[in-house]
Design a protein around this motif. Structure first.
Motif, short mmCIF file in Angstrom:
data_model
loop_
_atom_site.label_atom_id
_atom_site.label_comp_id
_atom_site.label_asym_id
_atom_site.label_seq_id
_atom_site.Cartn_x
_atom_site.Cartn_y
_atom_site.Cartn_z
N UNK A 1 0.83 -1.21 0.00
CA UNK A 1 0.00 0.00 0.00
C UNK A 1 0.87 1.26 0.00
N UNK A 2 0.28 2.37 -0.42
CA UNK A 2 0.86 3.70 -0.16
C UNK A 2 0.39 4.09 1.23
N UNK B 1 -8.57 6.08 -1.68
CA UNK B 1 -8.43 6.79 -2.94
C UNK B 1 -6.96 6.88 -3.39
N UNK B 2 -6.10 7.21 -2.49
CA UNK B 2 -4.67 7.26 -2.85
C UNK B 2 -4.18 5.89 -3.31
N UNK B 3 -4.72 4.85 -2.72
CA UNK B 3 -4.34 3.49 -3.10
C UNK B 3 -5.15 2.95 -4.27
N UNK C 1 -9.48 9.05 1.94
CA UNK C 1 -8.47 9.71 1.13
C UNK C 1 -7.21 8.87 1.01
N UNK C 2 -6.69 8.40 2.14
CA UNK C 2 -5.38 7.75 2.12
C UNK C 2 -5.45 6.26 1.75
N UNK D 1 -7.04 15.77 8.87
CA UNK D 1 -8.02 15.00 8.10
C UNK D 1 -8.61 13.86 8.93
N UNK E 1 -3.77 13.77 -6.52
CA UNK E 1 -2.67 13.53 -5.60
C UNK E 1 -1.37 13.81 -6.35
#
Lengths: 646, 646
Positions: free
Chosen positions: A113-114, B381-383, B377-378, A370, A616
């Motif tokens: 994952x990020x 969506x980012x992933x 978000x993290x 957030x 992003x």
């Protein structure tokens, strides 16, 4: 020579092929590589130094990418990257930018994952394990989480659900006895007792959640770790492997790079110093905006502590980044609370203090706020409690994609009842803080701490120095040259009305927060165009000088209808500038306000919005982002000229 | 007679004045009052019935409002309200609306906060206690939290920080052995062992967090509770009082009001039935949109379970509200996971499943998705993980201020990479779900489940029935009558292009999601104006019929530039309708798109936005909200006429 053995490791298979007796030497080589890399490049060196042996052992025992290892926050994944084909990035200075500081599946199939925010690894690993079990697979799933991350809300939800789910799942708790600063919270006494007892003490937090448990006292002994991971490898139920490691192992306390750049930070502890190390090249640079304005804020508050018992500074675990120095914390005593990595608790806690009459000040990064979206809305804004939030790092930057500040205006600005201030100078920032923490303020306030564009402008004298305002003398309609119309909005705070920096005509630039210096450059360039022979000749005769208006909105929670309406008198075009996402942001509200106005003269005013695309971005330099989004003097003026010509 | 003793209680002082022997009778009177109230008015009757004795004991031992009692979620505060001057609201049917279903400081000085989301009470209480200690006060601070709420992220952060903070703080854990549905997670086995052992079993979750601990086996014995609270009243450190209560005590299992209105919900358990009781008058009504569309969605997914192991439905604790019936859950087996009240874990868990190749579907309320903003978000969506979120209850409604659905478009729609769909029919909804859970979809998708306006329109046949679209045949440029311009946007999902329901001229109504029926009424009324003698005479000769265009945007994550641009050809005015907050919402993006267009013809198109003001509303009827926001046929047409006249 550094990297002799490391250069032969192109993936886990090469690590599996080593003789077990070679592993300690490999670890030492990695350690030297990390320290050198830290000197050159900076980074989260402390946590990675502590995790060398555990990471080597994980890749020795498990078979990534078939087996899936999820690194919580993933700032401790440097060693993982070295062992999965990316060692060159740490060995070769020219290749440092080929890897991010966090895991990223786009970079390697070994990265699941990020990740850059804490506490989510267990939940993500539960998902990976669930799908494996649904599909009848046999791969192993491992979550690696630090004791600091363990205090964040979602980590507990993950622990609680892991046991209920069952199946193979290994949760490695990397206990280095510290968070970003010190660990905070009651559970750390439990962890300390577990360490002291070799993992046998009760109560055991992990077994209380229904999880199996193992303890490894020497978490920097690669042989012991290989044995421990091998033992639990094929478990049929979730198990915690609690390993006791040493953050920053191999980094001498006296090593220069362990010294914080900010001299006012005491150097007694290795905590923050080892968490994030600045490269040597950063030494002796002046403070950046975060620490500079953060220190000023703390100094203002500290001067009031003796007489205002309700003034409490709250930092969810990242004080150093925001100028909350160790020296300040020591002096502040009960006026300072580090809640650990617990943003959600921190907001509700602040609301509680405010409800009881206090004036809490909660400081953290835009990206971490957030996590508190629901608390911002429910506990804070719906309850209208006078807490002050210091929003650090808001705005565009060259940050990685997990720590972007581009989304804060769109988040804060759409919450009912939350006053959102965007100061554009040190004086205004401190005035706003003084007001929001005074009895004059009766509701929640977020102050977007000025960024480097403002600090640089202040240092170079770019911004006019007559912009000082005091709480006692808010901007009034009478002081605004463009319009004599009385204010129709309620002046519920001294910055409700926009500040007209320069009153001109035809074009009005509304430059929010950090974009004020850009706005100033735009009006200066527009004004000087005829004096500039080159410009005049390039663009032709239409390139007449324009004496444009420059407005500092100062806030983004309400619109100043009076000032906006007054612009229709002498302007054809309104331009908004913001260093954040356009969609959901501030400028679009201005556009919609004009479009929906019942007065056709006002509704006819053209509006152009400048800001960031909804996307992003990952380590894109700020200059490149500004170019991409049209946030440059040339591009702004070109669009203005186009639209005036029409 | 009901309310004999209760009517004499106007505040805690009256309770203090009672003889201790009278307390059980008072409790029984409250119990009868609650059951009668539930029959008439509905509400969270089950949790309140379990909390009668504890609430009486709290107000007997402590001295509210000087002592501060924080009720977590506060749906169990009915008894507290009865004892603090508001008994009439429960005794007198005509006064039922004088109180909310939650605590609210505007209603009484005995209510510390407005609360409706779980798990925040401990953090809020920590804040109250912190301020007391800073000011040298001596009041007591009490948090009351249920075992179900205890699984939510922030509650753990609170537990962890409470012990570290120290000082007087009493955390009453109301353990009724159930959440909204069943309790979920490993810690509940620990709680069960504590109950079975009279509070002596190890591991003890609370002491693991560093908290002192007491256990009261009979949490519905008012005398025992008074003794327990008296014992800890003056504690100088945080203490958990774990009380074992019976949810719904006094409500016969066979009582009609305990039966769910939805006949397809099994009646075996008291869980959901006792959590929220519908008033008798609600019996036999047809299903509302949430349950109706939710059941359809589950039926579609269930039909695929046998062949798609990765299809997993996740519900963070509120299945029943969203049509996820007990019968479905029983049949779904491993394809259904209730994660407890853990929205954050649920989103990260879904992302993990999706990363491993599954197609998770996460269902909860719009208001509860707020808790997952950072995970949306993290982790999601980012992933770019293909999880589907079913967003129930989005949009304007007469809800209380803690459960509003007015903010979801502004939250979801501004997250990069998240596809946001707004279906306007059952067919479209199911097509979208089929697509989002198929291999054709490669990213995260939120589907805003249609609301009652859509369901009513479908039931009454208001909406045209030719609107069926299938995934195999997305809307193409060629099928759109207004413009032949080829699409310039990437059709990354079948609903990227807006659907033109009716192609007209002069005015284009873009009616998002639940506002499509309103849009249809507007264009119908505009078209019929000359046929309507009354209208024509009232408004004069300018009131000519307008054959307006009606567009169903179908989604709110991207703008369909082709369709928007094409409107410039035959239209003077674009109108956006959305049932959510305007600021940060969808319509403002449309306005800004036009305003910033480089083609002056397109940029000149006027746009009017209709939607909600940025505000919290509390139990304001939907018709009143629509009137307030101009979301009525008459007001929309009036503004259209005004702007066409200009």
């Amino acid at each position: 020579m550094n990297g002799g053995m490391l250069r032969t490791i192109h993936g886990p298979a090469d690590l599996h092929a080593l003789d077990a007796t070679q592993l300690p030497a490999l670890c030492e080589e990695i350690r030297r590589t990390l320290v050198d890399y830290g000197h050159r490049h900076g980074g989260h060196i402390g946590s990675n130094l502590g995790m060398i042996e555990a990471t080597v052992a994980l890749h020795r025992v498990f078979d990534s990418p078939r087996d899936r290892i999820v690194f919580d926050v993933s700032h401790q994944s440097y060693v993982h990257k070295m062992l999965t084909g990316r060692a060159d990035a740490y060995l070769d200075p020219a290749l440092a930018d080929t890897v991010t500081g966090f895991t990223n599946p786009d970079e390697s199939e070994h990265d699941q994952f990020v990740l850059g925010h804490t506490g989510t690894s267990i939940s993500l690993a539960c998902g990976l394990a669930k799908m494996r079990d649904m599909a009848g697979g046999h791969e192993h799933v491992i979550a690696v989480i630090g004791d600091g991350s363990l205090s964040s809300a979602i980590a507990f939800e993950g622990l609680n659900n892991a046991a209920a789910q069952g199946g193979n799942l290994i949760i490695v708790v990397n206990d280095n006895e510290m968070s970003i600063a010190e660990d905070q919270g009651g559970m750390y006494a439990s962890l300390a007792r577990l360490r002291a007892s070799g993992g046998t003490a009760e109560p055991n937090l992990f077994t209380a959640f229904g999880l199996d448990y193992r303890y490894v006292e020497d978490g920097n002994d690669v042989t012991a770790l290989v044995a421990a991971f091998t033992e639990v490898r094929d478990t049929d139920h979730p198990v915690v492997v609690h390993i006791h490691t040493c953050k920053g192992l191999g980094l001498p306390a006296s090593d220069d790079i362990a010294q914080p750049v900010d001299e006012s930070v005491a150097t007694s502890g290795r905590c923050e110093a080892n968490h994030w190390i600045n490269p040597d090249s950063a030494a002796h640079r002046p403070l950046g905006a975060r620490k500079y304005y953060g220190q000023l804020a703390m100094a203002q508050l500290e001067s009031r502590f003796d007489h205002e018992p309700g003034l409490v500074v709250i930092s969810p675990a990242t004080p150093g980044s925001n100028g909350i120095t160790r020296a300040f914390r020591d002096r502040a005593g009960k006026h300072y609370v580090d809640t650990g990595i617990t943003e959600e608790h921190a907001v509700a806690f602040a609301s509680g203090i405010a409800r009881a009459g206090g004036r809490p000040v909660l400081a953290t990064s835009a990206t971490f706020f957030q996590r508190t979206f629901d608390q911002l809305q429910q506990e804070l804004s719906l309850n209208h409690t006078p807490a002050t939030l210091l929003d650090f790092g808001g705005g565009l930057s060259g940050s990685d994609n997990t720590h972007s500040g581009a989304f804060d205006i769109a988040m804060f600005g759409n919450i009912p009842g939350l006053t959102c201030l965007a100061p554009t100078s040190q004086t205004m920032f401190l005035d706003m803080l003084a007001w929001s923490t005074s009895s004059a303020n009766q509701g929640p306030v977020v102050i977007r701490v000025p960024g480097d564009t403002i600090l640089n402008a202040e240092r170079t004298g770019l911004l006019p120095c007559d912009r000082k305002q005091t709480v006692a003398q808010p901007v009034t309609a009478a002081s605004q040259p463009v319009s004599d119309t009385p204010s129709t909005i309620s002046d519920d705070q001294p910055w409700s009305r926009y500040h007209i920096v320069h009153a001109g005509s035809r074009v009005a630039i509304l430059a929010l927060g950090n974009e004020l210096p850009l706005g100033l450059r735009v009006i200066t360039t527009l004004a000087n165009h005829t004096a500039d022979g080159t410009n005049a000749s390039v663009h032709g005769s239409s390139e007449l000088a324009i004496d444009a208006t420059l407005i500092d909105p100062q806030q983004f929670s309400t619109l100043d209808a009076t000032t906006l309406a007054s612009l229709a008198e002498r302007h054809e075009l309104v331009v908004t500038l913001e260093d954040g996402q356009l969609e959901g942001g501030w400028g679009e509200k201005v556009t919609a306000w004009y479009a929906n106005h019942c007065d056709p003269t006002i509704a006819a005013l053209r509006v152009l919005n400048f800001g960031a695309t909804k996307e992003f971005t990952d380590r894109v330099p700020l200059t490149e982002l500004n170019e991409r989004y049209g946030l440059t003097v040339d591009q702004i003026i070109a669009r203005i000229r186009e639209n005036l010509a029409n």
